[in-house]
Design an enzyme around this catalytic site. Structure first.
Site, PDB file in Angstrom:
ATOM      1  CB  CYS A  24      -0.953  -0.006   1.188  1.00  0.00           C
ATOM      2  SG  CYS A  24      -0.156  -0.118   2.793  1.00  0.00           S
ATOM      3  CG  HIS A  61      -4.010   0.933   4.727  1.00  0.00           C
ATOM      4  ND1 HIS A  61      -3.562  -0.022   3.840  1.00  0.00           N
ATOM      5  CD2 HIS A  61      -5.004   1.607   4.084  1.00  0.00           C
ATOM      6  CE1 HIS A  61      -4.265   0.067   2.711  1.00  0.00           C
ATOM      7  NE2 HIS A  61      -5.134   1.053   2.845  1.00  0.00           N
TER       8      HIS A  61
END
Length: 923
Positions: free
Chosen positions: A329, A865
């Protein structure tokens, strides 16, 4: 991976006789140093749980601070840690391994979320054999060192590639663990053995996304080079009779021959003008594969990309997500910001093949630029279909091994590498001239800045320089001779500190190491996210520290010094319930050996059990280290606690505190003389020691009584234990050494205030403010001819068309990694930087910017994230790019405390991009 023979290991273990903790530490240190001197590919290392390894370190007396991070700081009340010096039990790695169903073989795998030195450590094979011989236990977790990338960077492959093998015959699934350095041939052989099928009948498919992509040829190409991803599927079917073996498509070395046209047609739709795979450019970078059940061109993927450019709906262009390939990510977030940078979109959708620089030794032979260009085209041509950046990640791992594997990384670090790599791959300067810069010599700033920029463009001229590089002015001033040095340096992004207004109060007790006065607690306010130097400065001011004095700051736990704080300490690592003390002494005495004194009393007379109590003291040793000098040092540091004894003939007054009368403090010289007289003089050979003292080791376990003739081994820190008897209790008031205050007493905190907010401008002000260089960044002054701690001031001089702000949310120290979740209020429209630009040249362009992309980071370090917000300029609409998921988002929702990288574009930019400035032609 070939695991060392267990039989030979057991032979070695049988020779491992019991050792003392000191011998174990020495042996492990020597074996580790031996391994570090001969690092090479193929060496074996063993994974050991940090939980067990800390126990062993504590047992042998090694520092364990370097393994203490925010998420796994030692719980001092936890029963999982052994008491000081207790021998650990068998090696226990069960907390870091997982049980998997469907695994081939019996090799255990680690949990995916582990971090080295936080959850596990890697020890060389010889060290493991010793540890396993001493302690047994397990399970055994061998890992091999491999080389990564074109630079052959050595790294231990902690997580081998995990592939899910799907058998076409019965649809069964088996997990295979195999090194990414293994060849496709090895993979075929492994599957042949596992499934007991003739090697010649096996055909393996790249089954990414559960769809037949390409057939994997039996070649010497590695699995990593074949772009196989962690946890992806491969499909096994059996070749029908009469099928032509892929060997017919290989050369004598077993490598597949490239079946591509040497001169593919050039058109406006080709990527980078259509360079052929024979020139090392293409979507799969020379992968050994063929399409379907018949041989075809390796460039099929490229042709599909061209077709999609023609067929993708215009309204969906730029709305493709990126599939997460396993903790990618961070890469997806940075890539979405770059591929939505308007000048890059225009540039890479055109023919840029003439600008590819394959000869640049600082570049990647143009391969990174082509890989990025191709990925950009796919993202702008696939509609809303998510793209799997497997080929790009493979190329990235080859040229930047630090981003290989499947751990989380920093999107800013990736962005910095990509921008620099793209620049070098597309540098229009083929032969960089040597240029010797001139000194400032008091010339006008405009003249010097123009000269520096001209020199820079003579060696660096690319699309990245055109749109992303600006120039700042750096001023250094010598504090001694006032020599001024001014340079004008290029920048590609600005890393801005986050000035925090959040402070914390810390209460610390200060002891005088020379015994000149009583201990005194001080409460100071420091930055919540500050460092040791901030605490040192605040405490020094509070206790009126003299210029020739210093402080030794330590954490006290269970009546002993747990650790000394150092310059690498981050204040968030100090918890509110800890007890921190400081010992004040002159800088001259701080260079002498230190004496660390712990206290004990007899708890059970019958059993002879002794228990620690009171706060440890620290003083210095001036004379030869022996029993007499230690005895005198103890008496000196206990001096302020001595009770005053009155008689009818002595009416002198003392200092009365808490009911105890104390003598007035005297100077060091007077006190030493008084102590010497009281104990018979320093030269008295007949005098016995005044205290019951024992010399102890670093772990506080051994305890050897000290006599006046005891010769103590020289050491930077000598540790002793003082046994308190009735005599000491009668002579000294121990109340001052009891009940140390905690750093911050709970329950006194006012209600939590709303989330702290700062502006982007305050971050920019903090970045540009004048400040002295750190001691580790001393500047060599050409006037003094010596290194000086100069002051440094930065100013913005020339702004680029695209400016990237990196908000420095992450801080690192020896003991802790920390993230700031401070909300930064940044403008979306009309960011005006004109007041920061020192150049008055009107040709520099507008200083007003519009936001068009954000890289966000959610959560803490070691995990978290990344996602991205990006604006489609043509639609004037914002979208949220969360890996493969793309959703619209309102402009009012894009300002969050997760913002990490901010991308701005200059308003009303008329300068065309992608054109050579021609400056380098003059050199």
């Amino acid at each position: 991976m070939t695991i060392p023979d267990s039989g030979s290991m057991m032979d070695n273990e049988s020779l491992c006789l019991p050792c003392t903790p000191e011998e174990e530490a020495r042996i492990v240190k020597q074996l580790t140093e031996k391994d570090e001197s001969c690092l090479k590919e193929g060496n074996f290392y063993y994974v050991v749980s940090t939980r067990w390894f800390k126990k062993w370190q504590k047992y042998v007396g090694e520092e364990i601070g370097e393994y203490e991070m925010e998420d796994v700081s030692i719980d001092k009340q936890s029963s999982t840690l052994t008491k000081a010096g207790e021998r650990p039990g068998p090696i226990d790695n069960t907390d870091i391994v997982k049980n998997e169903e469907g695994r081939d073989g019996g090799d255990l795998q680690l949990h995916r979320t582990l971090t080295e030195q936080v959850d596990y450590v890697l020890v060389p094979q010889l060290v493991w054999e010793k540890l396993h011989g001493w302690y047994k236990g397990g399970p055994v977790l061998p890992r091999q060192m491999i080389s990564l990338g074109i630079q052959k960077t050595l790294s231990v492959e902690v997580y081998p590639l995990a592939l899910k093998l799907i058998d076409s015959r019965d649809k069964s699934e088996t997990i295979i663990h195999i090194s990414k350095k293994a060849s496709l041939k090895k993979l075929y052989e492994h599957v042949s053995t596992l499934k007991r099928v003739d090697l010649e009948k096996i055909r393996l498919w790249d089954y990414f996304n559960d769809c037949k992509q390409t057939v994997l040829a039996k070649s010497n190409q590695t699995l990593g080079e074949s772009n196989l991803q962690m946890d992806q599927s491969i499909f096994l079917d059996l070749q029908p009779d009469g099928f032509v073996s892929s060997r017919s498509n290989m050369d004598s070395t077993g490598n597949q021959l490239a079946l591509v046209s040497m001169e593919p047609p050039r058109s406006s739709h080709t990527i980078a003008g259509g360079p052929s795979l024979s020139n090392s450019y293409g979507p799969d970078y020379g992968s050994s594969l063929y399409q379907g059940s018949t041989f075809g061109s390796v460039s099929t993927d490229m042709e599909d990309a061209r077709d999609s450019v023609r067929s993708a709906p215009q309204r969906d262009r730029g709305l493709a997500g990126l599939q997460n390939l396993g903790n990618t990510c961070f890469m997806n977030s940075a890539l979405q910001c770059l591929v939505h940078t308007p000048p890059f979109v225009d540039y890479f959708l055109q023919d840029y093949s003439d600008e590819i620089n394959k000869q640049n030794p600082l570049g990647m032979h143009g391969e990174l630029a082509v890989a990025f260009g191709e990925l950009l085209r796919k993202l702008w041509s696939s509609g809303r279909t998510a793209v799997a950046p497997r080929a790009f990640k493979g190329k990235l791992a080859r040229f930047a091994p630090q981003f290989s594997g499947y751990n989380q990384h920093d999107s800013q670090e990736l962005l910095a590498f990509l921008l620099d790599g793209l620049h070098e791959d597309l540098n229009r300067v083929k032969q960089k001239p040597y240029i010797e810069t001139k000194d400032y010599d008091g010339r006008p700033d405009e003249e010097v800045a123009s000269e520096f920029w001209r020199y820079h463009k003579a060696r660096n001229d690319s699309i990245v320089v055109d749109v992303c590089q600006g120039q700042y002015k750096s001023t250094l001033v010598c504090p001694v001779c006032s020599k001024i040095s001014i340079t004008f340096d290029p920048f590609m992004y600005l890393s801005l500190p986050l000035p925090s207004t959040t402070t914390r109060s810390m209460t610390i007790t200060v002891f005088c190491a020379d015994g000149s006065s009583l201990p005194m607690p001080f409460t100071v306010n420091v930055s919540k996210y500050g460092y040791y130097k901030d605490l040192f400065q605040a405490l020094g001011t509070a206790c009126c520290l003299e210029s020739d004095e210093t402080l030794i700051i330590a954490e006290v736990y269970e009546h002993k010094i747990y650790r000394y704080l150092d310059n690498g300490e981050s204040l968030p690592s100090i918890k509110d319930d800890e007890c921190i003390v400081a010992y004040r002494l002159s800088k001259k005495h701080a260079e002498l050996p230190m004496l660390e004194i712990c206290h004990r009393y007899l708890e059970n007379v019958k059993l002879g059990e002794r228990k620690r109590f009171l706060t440890p003291l620290v003083t210095y040793l001036e004379d030869a280290i022996n029993g007499t000098s230690i005895d005198l040092a103890v008496a000196r540091v206990l001096g302020p606690l001595k009770r005053k004894t009155f008689s009818s003939s002595n009416k002198s007054e003392g200092i009365k505190v808490n009911g105890s009368v104390l003598e007035e403090s005297t100077s060091d010289c007077q006190m030493d003389t008084a102590i010497a007289d009281e104990f018979g003089g320093k030269d008295s050979e007949e005098a016995e020691l005044s205290f019951r003292l024992c010399i102890t080791d670093d772990r506080g376990m051994s305890c050897k009584p000290i006599s006046k003739d005891s010769v103590i081994k020289p050491s930077k820190i000598v540790k002793v234990i003082l046994d308190w008897t009735d005599k000491e209790h009668e002579s000294y008031d121990a109340s001052y050494l009891k009940d140390l205050p905690m750093v911050h007493k709970p329950g006194l905190t006012v209600k939590k205030t709303k989330q702290e907010s700062i502006s982007l401008f305050s971050c920019l002000d903090a970045f540009l403010k004048e400040e002295p260089l750190g001691p580790e960044d001393m500047w060599y002054c050409p006037g003094c001819k010596e290194h000086r701690q100069a002051t440094k001031k930065l100013d913005l001089w020339k702004l680029p068309d695209i400016i990237v702000f990196h908000l420095k949310r992450f801080s690192y120290s020896r003991f802790l990694k920390n993230k700031l979740d401070t909300f930064v209020n940044f403008p979306i429209h009309n960011l005006d930087l004109s007041k920061y630009v020192k150049s008055k040249d009107p040709s520099g362009g507008s200083s007003v910017y519009e936001l068009y992309a954000i890289s966000n980071h959610y959560g803490g370090l070691g995990g978290g994230h990344y996602s991205a917000y990006a604006k489609l300029v043509e639609e004037d609409r914002w979208y949220h790019f969360d890996d493969a998921h793309v959703t619209p988002v309102s402009e009012g929702d894009i300002r969050t405390s997760a913002a990490y990288l901010l991308f701005y574009q200059r308003v009303n930019t008329s300068k065309p991009t992608g054109e050579s400035s021609g400056v380098h032609e003059d050199f």
